[in-house]
Design a protein around this motif. Sequence first.
Motif, PDB file in Angstrom:
ATOM      1  N   LEU A  80      24.828 -38.928  21.640  1.00  0.00           N
ATOM      2  CA  LEU A  80      24.790 -39.265  23.059  1.00  0.00           C
ATOM      3  C   LEU A  80      23.345 -39.163  23.535  1.00  0.00           C
ATOM      4  CD1 LEU A  80      26.649 -39.937  25.477  1.00  0.00           C
ATOM      5  CD2 LEU A  80      26.622 -37.525  26.023  1.00  0.00           C
ATOM      6  N   GLN A  81      22.832 -40.250  24.083  1.00  0.00           N
ATOM      7  CA  GLN A  81      21.441 -40.269  24.507  1.00  0.00           C
ATOM      8  C   GLN A  81      21.260 -39.435  25.774  1.00  0.00           C
ATOM      9  OE1 GLN A  81      19.876 -44.150  25.185  1.00  0.00           O
ATOM     10  NE2 GLN A  81      17.820 -43.519  24.679  1.00  0.00           N
ATOM     11  N   LYS A  82      20.105 -38.816  25.889  1.00  0.00           N
ATOM     12  CA  LYS A  82      19.811 -37.955  27.031  1.00  0.00           C
ATOM     13  C   LYS A  82      19.915 -38.757  28.329  1.00  0.00           C
ATOM     14  CE  LYS A  82      16.338 -34.831  28.823  1.00  0.00           C
ATOM     15  NZ  LYS A  82      14.995 -34.326  28.692  1.00  0.00           N
ATOM     16  N   GLY A  83      20.659 -38.236  29.277  1.00  0.00           N
ATOM     17  CA  GLY A  83      20.861 -38.919  30.552  1.00  0.00           C
ATOM     18  C   GLY A  83      22.147 -39.716  30.608  1.00  0.00           C
ATOM     19  N   ASN A  84      22.745 -39.992  29.462  1.00  0.00           N
ATOM     20  CA  ASN A  84      24.019 -40.711  29.437  1.00  0.00           C
ATOM     21  C   ASN A  84      25.161 -39.703  29.532  1.00  0.00           C
ATOM     22  OD1 ASN A  84      25.728 -42.865  29.324  1.00  0.00           O
ATOM     23  ND2 ASN A  84      25.097 -43.566  27.317  1.00  0.00           N
ATOM     24  N   LYS A  85      26.340 -40.153  29.950  1.00  0.00           N
ATOM     25  CA  LYS A  85      27.488 -39.259  30.088  1.00  0.00           C
ATOM     26  C   LYS A  85      28.733 -39.907  29.506  1.00  0.00           C
ATOM     27  CE  LYS A  85      26.215 -36.653  34.164  1.00  0.00           C
ATOM     28  NZ  LYS A  85      26.578 -36.287  35.521  1.00  0.00           N
ATOM     29  N   ILE A  86      29.635 -39.063  29.060  1.00  0.00           N
ATOM     30  CA  ILE A  86      30.940 -39.530  28.605  1.00  0.00           C
ATOM     31  C   ILE A  86      31.868 -39.552  29.813  1.00  0.00           C
ATOM     32  CG2 ILE A  86      32.935 -38.982  27.174  1.00  0.00           C
ATOM     33  CD1 ILE A  86      31.039 -37.768  25.135  1.00  0.00           C
ATOM     34  N   LYS A  87      32.388 -40.737  30.150  1.00  0.00           N
ATOM     35  CA  LYS A  87      33.295 -40.853  31.289  1.00  0.00           C
ATOM     36  C   LYS A  87      34.698 -40.410  30.928  1.00  0.00           C
ATOM     37  CE  LYS A  87      33.151 -44.694  33.622  1.00  0.00           C
ATOM     38  NZ  LYS A  87      32.963 -46.096  34.020  1.00  0.00           N
ATOM     39  N   SER A  88      35.165 -40.831  29.756  1.00  0.00           N
ATOM     40  CA  SER A  88      36.504 -40.406  29.322  1.00  0.00           C
ATOM     41  C   SER A  88      36.517 -40.196  27.818  1.00  0.00           C
ATOM     42  CB  SER A  88      37.568 -41.425  29.733  1.00  0.00           C
ATOM     43  OG  SER A  88      37.467 -42.588  28.943  1.00  0.00           O
ATOM     44  N   PHE A  89      37.364 -39.269  27.405  1.00  0.00           N
ATOM     45  CA  PHE A  89      37.457 -38.876  26.002  1.00  0.00           C
ATOM     46  C   PHE A  89      38.933 -38.603  25.718  1.00  0.00           C
ATOM     47  CE2 PHE A  89      36.881 -35.043  23.048  1.00  0.00           C
ATOM     48  CZ  PHE A  89      36.832 -35.818  21.917  1.00  0.00           C
ATOM     49  N   THR A  90      39.573 -39.487  24.944  1.00  0.00           N
ATOM     50  CA  THR A  90      40.998 -39.326  24.651  1.00  0.00           C
ATOM     51  C   THR A  90      41.225 -39.273  23.148  1.00  0.00           C
ATOM     52  OG1 THR A  90      41.346 -41.722  24.716  1.00  0.00           O
ATOM     53  CG2 THR A  90      41.756 -40.519  26.746  1.00  0.00           C
ATOM     54  N   ILE A  91      42.212 -38.485  22.778  1.00  0.00           N
ATOM     55  CA  ILE A  91      42.617 -38.373  21.374  1.00  0.00           C
ATOM     56  C   ILE A  91      44.120 -38.597  21.323  1.00  0.00           C
ATOM     57  CG2 ILE A  91      42.747 -36.879  19.360  1.00  0.00           C
ATOM     58  CD1 ILE A  91      40.385 -35.331  20.500  1.00  0.00           C
ATOM     59  N   LYS A  92      44.533 -39.534  20.489  1.00  0.00           N
ATOM     60  CA  LYS A  92      45.956 -39.811  20.294  1.00  0.00           C
ATOM     61  C   LYS A  92      46.327 -39.385  18.876  1.00  0.00           C
ATOM     62  CE  LYS A  92      49.974 -41.710  21.128  1.00  0.00           C
ATOM     63  NZ  LYS A  92      50.979 -41.004  21.837  1.00  0.00           N
ATOM     64  N   ASN A  93      47.270 -38.468  18.774  1.00  0.00           N
ATOM     65  CA  ASN A  93      47.713 -37.957  17.480  1.00  0.00           C
ATOM     66  C   ASN A  93      49.020 -38.667  17.095  1.00  0.00           C
ATOM     67  OD1 ASN A  93      48.289 -36.481  15.227  1.00  0.00           O
ATOM     68  ND2 ASN A  93      48.596 -34.544  16.280  1.00  0.00           N
ATOM     69  N   TYR A  94      48.955 -39.508  16.075  1.00  0.00           N
ATOM     70  CA  TYR A  94      50.144 -40.227  15.606  1.00  0.00           C
ATOM     71  C   TYR A  94      50.883 -39.459  14.503  1.00  0.00           C
ATOM     72  CZ  TYR A  94      48.240 -44.231  18.128  1.00  0.00           C
ATOM     73  OH  TYR A  94      47.756 -45.059  19.106  1.00  0.00           O
ATOM     74  N   SER A  95      50.334 -38.326  14.077  1.00  0.00           N
ATOM     75  CA  SER A  95      50.944 -37.509  13.016  1.00  0.00           C
ATOM     76  C   SER A  95      51.082 -36.059  13.484  1.00  0.00           C
ATOM     77  CB  SER A  95      50.100 -37.573  11.754  1.00  0.00           C
ATOM     78  OG  SER A  95      49.821 -38.891  11.389  1.00  0.00           O
TER      79      SER A  95
END
Length: 155
Positions: A80-95
Amino acid sequence: MFRSNQSVTNQKGLLSIVMVFSLVFSLVLSLALPCETSYAKKPWGGDEMDDWPLTISCDPNYPIIGPEVGEIHEESITGLQKGNKIKSFTIKNYSPKIVKIVKKKKNTSYGAVFKVKGRKKGKAHIKITVKLKYAQDGKKKYVWNLKKYPVGYND
């Protein structure tokens, strides 16, 4: 009386000549000045040399090692570059019978982290989606579809 009409026509003619001259002069100036290409400045101040993609520690294109049964394993998303942000972070577990997502954390200084606990030996299917505020490497959305995440194969 005839003179005043003639002076008004002369004034209109002079005004039109001045307007045409100013238009031609501005056109010549705009063409004569050197053309400069303008580059879009990045909102966080970086240049195009440091515009790298996000990477995940359990990249399916490279050999990966997952958790043992009963063990908690940390996986990270970096780049992640300095100054950038993660807007959303999702994890889908199919197992859910093979792995359990124990913890997930976003917007750290380097990217994001999630912890996976191995439940049963096998190959799990996990899908991770990250959306960014500013595009990096031409992408605002990164999706990793890990179809063969190994659990219990660390011999």
